[in-house]
Write an enzyme that holds these catalytic residues in place. Structure first.
Site, PDB file in Angstrom:
ATOM      1  N   GLY A   1       0.822  -1.202   0.000  1.00 19.80           N
ATOM      2  CA  GLY A   1       0.000   0.000   0.000  1.00 19.80           C
ATOM      3  C   GLY A   1       0.855   1.251   0.000  1.00 19.80           C
ATOM      4  O   GLY A   1       1.882   1.328  -0.688  1.00 19.80           O
TER       5      GLY A   1
ATOM      6  N   GLY B   1       4.776   1.276   0.377  1.00 18.25           N
ATOM      7  CA  GLY B   1       5.733   0.944  -0.662  1.00 18.25           C
ATOM      8  C   GLY B   1       5.659  -0.502  -1.108  1.00 18.25           C
ATOM      9  O   GLY B   1       4.645  -1.180  -0.929  1.00 18.25           O
TER      10      GLY B   1
ATOM     11  N   GLY C   1      -2.152  -3.066  -8.069  1.00 18.34           N
ATOM     12  CA  GLY C   1      -1.210  -4.161  -7.892  1.00 18.34           C
ATOM     13  C   GLY C   1      -0.922  -4.893  -9.190  1.00 18.34           C
ATOM     14  O   GLY C   1       0.207  -5.349  -9.424  1.00 18.34           O
ATOM     15  N   ASP C   2      -1.917  -5.003 -10.037  1.00 16.47           N
ATOM     16  CA  ASP C   2      -1.733  -5.649 -11.339  1.00 16.47           C
ATOM     17  C   ASP C   2      -0.831  -4.796 -12.239  1.00 16.47           C
ATOM     18  O   ASP C   2       0.016  -5.323 -12.965  1.00 16.47           O
ATOM     19  CB  ASP C   2      -3.083  -5.868 -12.011  1.00 16.47           C
ATOM     20  CG  ASP C   2      -4.067  -6.583 -11.097  1.00 16.47           C
ATOM     21  OD1 ASP C   2      -3.645  -7.513 -10.383  1.00 16.47           O
ATOM     22  OD2 ASP C   2      -5.249  -6.191 -11.065  1.00 16.47           O
TER      23      ASP C   2
END
Length: 316
Positions: free
Chosen positions: A222, A225, A251-252
């Site tokens: 998040g 880092g 995230g992808d």
């Protein structure tokens, strides 16, 4: 070329709302319809970076047809696996302060024949791939060992595989030594069975996953880092974000950035992952960043891990 496998894709509708008041009529200020699923998002981010990608995914019904059309419009080659059930439709409500509420449908129940067809479709399209990316939840009908079987088949073909899943499916796949796994803080805590409160806790958890079988761990933490832990060491990366608009698919985007840079390994790849993730959260819905959205100069990567830095909330 990067080939992605999304066992449980979706049609994603994202509504931007000022705030979410339960039981009240909420008027959206913006709306998007996107092809969804973690592997699909990786393909979209790879395509946005100007690289070739092939998306393997089971598709059924009108939602599945629309997912294929939307991917084709973005220049993504689709290798569909026809299924009898309809592709799921998901809803995301993005509030002005960055809070995101998601409603994810379960998806179709894949028959044994459809499951085997999915694996065979990966085999037929994998030739020449630099990476195979397997991402997301498993639909009904696929047991936790399905990802492990896929990892084993990919390695038998002499190819590299990155895995982004969680829970029993992740734990089962570790025995086949995936080349990269990409958990977030909550998934990392679940995998090791203990809460994580600091970057140091996340580092130890990532090291534990490597001992269990992962060859490299790329952990999204998040706003704290990202971490990369592999056979050559550990690195920590951060980038400032002025305002979070939506973290759907961030995230992808990070995983796509990691794989398209520096061969998918080392601190340069981590820097690319951080830049892609930071750019993605500033975009609406699950829009994937283009090279023009990135700010590589704002990224900091170091081998000096701030082990005492707290994570946002207690993961796990």
């Amino acid at each position: 070329m990067i080939l992605t496998v999304t066992p449980n894709p979706s049609l994603d509708r994202t509504y931007e709302v000022p705030s979410l008041d339960r039981g009240e009529v909420v008027r959206a200020t913006g709306e998007r319809v996107d092809p969804g699923g973690k592997g699909v998002n990786v393909s979209r981010a790879v395509a946005a970076a100007g690289r070739r990608t092939v998306a393997v995914l089971p598709l059924g019904g009108a939602p599945g047809a629309l997912v294929a059309d939307l991917l084709d419009a973005q220049g993504i080659e689709v290798a569909p696996v026809p299924v009898t059930g309809a592709t799921r439709s998901n809803i995301a409500l993005a509030e002005a302060d960055g809070v995101l509420t998601k409603i994810n449908a379960p998806g179709p129940d894949l028959t044994p024949a459809e499951q085997e067809n999915l694996l065979d479709t990966v085999r037929r399209h994998a030739a020449g791939a630099d990476w195979i990316v397997c991402s997301g939840s498993l639909p009904r009908g696929l047991g936790p060992a399905w990802y492990a079987e896929l990892v084993a088949r990919v390695h038998a073909a002499g190819l590299r595989i990155a895995l982004d899943t969680s829970g029993p499916a992740l734990l089962a796949a570790l025995r086949e030594h995936p080349d990269v796994v990409k958990p977030n803080a909550e998934e990392l805590a679940e995998a090791v069975g203990r809460p994580l409160t600091t970057v140091g806790d996340a580092l130890k958890a990532a090291e534990d996953l490597r001992e269990t079988g992962a060859r490299a761990v790329l952990a999204s933490l998040g706003s704290a880092g990202q971490l990369l832990v592999d056979a050559d060491g550990a690195w920590y990366g951060t980038a400032p974000v002025a305002a979070v608009r939506s973290n759907v698919g961030a995230g992808d985007a990070s995983l796509a950035g990691f794989l398209v840079a520096a061969g998918g390994g080392g601190p340069e790849a981590l820097a690319s992952a951080v830049a892609h993730g930071a750019a993605a959260v500033c975009l609406p819905g699950s829009v994937m960043p283009t090279p023009g959205d990135l700010d590589p100069a704002a990224v900091t990567v170091t081998a000096d891990i701030p082990v005492d830095r707290p994570l946002d909330g207690a993961a796990g």
